[in-house]
Design a protein around this motif. Sequence first.
Motif, PDB file in Angstrom:
ATOM      1  N   TYR A   3     -47.361   1.125 -43.999  1.00  0.00           N
ATOM      2  CA  TYR A   3     -48.337   1.041 -45.070  1.00  0.00           C
ATOM      3  C   TYR A   3     -48.006   2.081 -46.131  1.00  0.00           C
ATOM      4  O   TYR A   3     -47.423   3.112 -45.837  1.00  0.00           O
ATOM      5  CB  TYR A   3     -49.747   1.284 -44.527  1.00  0.00           C
ATOM      6  CG  TYR A   3     -50.206   0.212 -43.587  1.00  0.00           C
ATOM      7  CD1 TYR A   3     -50.825  -0.930 -44.067  1.00  0.00           C
ATOM      8  CD2 TYR A   3     -50.001   0.335 -42.222  1.00  0.00           C
ATOM      9  CE1 TYR A   3     -51.228  -1.925 -43.207  1.00  0.00           C
ATOM     10  CE2 TYR A   3     -50.403  -0.652 -41.342  1.00  0.00           C
ATOM     11  CZ  TYR A   3     -51.022  -1.782 -41.848  1.00  0.00           C
ATOM     12  OH  TYR A   3     -51.419  -2.765 -40.993  1.00  0.00           O
ATOM     13  N   GLY A   4     -48.400   1.807 -47.344  1.00  0.00           N
ATOM     14  CA  GLY A   4     -48.149   2.735 -48.437  1.00  0.00           C
ATOM     15  C   GLY A   4     -48.539   2.082 -49.752  1.00  0.00           C
ATOM     16  O   GLY A   4     -49.249   1.088 -49.788  1.00  0.00           O
ATOM     17  N   ASP A  20     -42.812   7.418 -49.464  1.00  0.00           N
ATOM     18  CA  ASP A  20     -41.715   8.394 -49.498  1.00  0.00           C
ATOM     19  C   ASP A  20     -42.216   9.826 -49.442  1.00  0.00           C
ATOM     20  O   ASP A  20     -41.576  10.699 -48.908  1.00  0.00           O
ATOM     21  CB  ASP A  20     -40.887   8.237 -50.779  1.00  0.00           C
ATOM     22  CG  ASP A  20     -40.004   7.006 -50.735  1.00  0.00           C
ATOM     23  OD1 ASP A  20     -39.847   6.425 -49.655  1.00  0.00           O
ATOM     24  OD2 ASP A  20     -39.489   6.631 -51.794  1.00  0.00           O
ATOM     25  N   ARG A  21     -43.359  10.086 -50.052  1.00  0.00           N
ATOM     26  CA  ARG A  21     -43.863  11.459 -50.136  1.00  0.00           C
ATOM     27  C   ARG A  21     -45.385  11.447 -50.014  1.00  0.00           C
ATOM     28  O   ARG A  21     -46.073  10.861 -50.829  1.00  0.00           O
ATOM     29  CB  ARG A  21     -43.474  12.067 -51.480  1.00  0.00           C
ATOM     30  CG  ARG A  21     -43.955  13.496 -51.628  1.00  0.00           C
ATOM     31  CD  ARG A  21     -43.692  14.046 -53.002  1.00  0.00           C
ATOM     32  NE  ARG A  21     -42.278  14.039 -53.296  1.00  0.00           N
ATOM     33  CZ  ARG A  21     -41.776  14.293 -54.488  1.00  0.00           C
ATOM     34  NH1 ARG A  21     -42.567  14.567 -55.486  1.00  0.00           N
ATOM     35  NH2 ARG A  21     -40.488  14.268 -54.698  1.00  0.00           N
ATOM     36  N   LEU A  22     -45.883  12.115 -49.010  1.00  0.00           N
ATOM     37  CA  LEU A  22     -47.319  12.238 -48.820  1.00  0.00           C
ATOM     38  C   LEU A  22     -47.728  13.667 -49.173  1.00  0.00           C
ATOM     39  O   LEU A  22     -47.159  14.626 -48.667  1.00  0.00           O
ATOM     40  CB  LEU A  22     -47.708  11.913 -47.383  1.00  0.00           C
ATOM     41  CG  LEU A  22     -47.378  10.499 -46.925  1.00  0.00           C
ATOM     42  CD1 LEU A  22     -47.679  10.344 -45.447  1.00  0.00           C
ATOM     43  CD2 LEU A  22     -48.147   9.482 -47.736  1.00  0.00           C
ATOM     44  N   THR A  23     -48.714  13.802 -50.037  1.00  0.00           N
ATOM     45  CA  THR A  23     -49.181  15.124 -50.442  1.00  0.00           C
ATOM     46  C   THR A  23     -50.063  15.709 -49.356  1.00  0.00           C
ATOM     47  O   THR A  23     -50.932  15.035 -48.819  1.00  0.00           O
ATOM     48  CB  THR A  23     -49.946  15.034 -51.768  1.00  0.00           C
ATOM     49  OG1 THR A  23     -49.071  14.472 -52.750  1.00  0.00           O
ATOM     50  CG2 THR A  23     -50.414  16.379 -52.228  1.00  0.00           C
TER      51      THR A  23
END
Length: 92
Positions: A3-4, A20-23
């Motif tokens: 999921y994204g 790709d990048r989760l804060t």
Amino acid sequence: MSYGLRLYNTAGDLELDVSDRLTRFHSIISVPALGAGGSLFIPISGMSTDGTWFLSLSKVIRNVIIQIVSGGIQVSTNGFATLSFNVLVFRG
């Protein structure tokens, strides 16, 4: 299935892929009151200017300049005194 969020431009090119990048929340930094024209460097381990670090203020602060620099944040006033406040630090 993962999921994204993916955003594409009108040409169909991928612009953003949140998977790709989760804060993540990193820390809360308490900034003491600064006098008129004051400046303060606050070290944060691993902080760099690579675009993966983000800041948010705990309240609206006038006359304050906050910059991400290598190794921490630089806080300064532009000629006026300011009250103490918190800076929320995030890493993407």
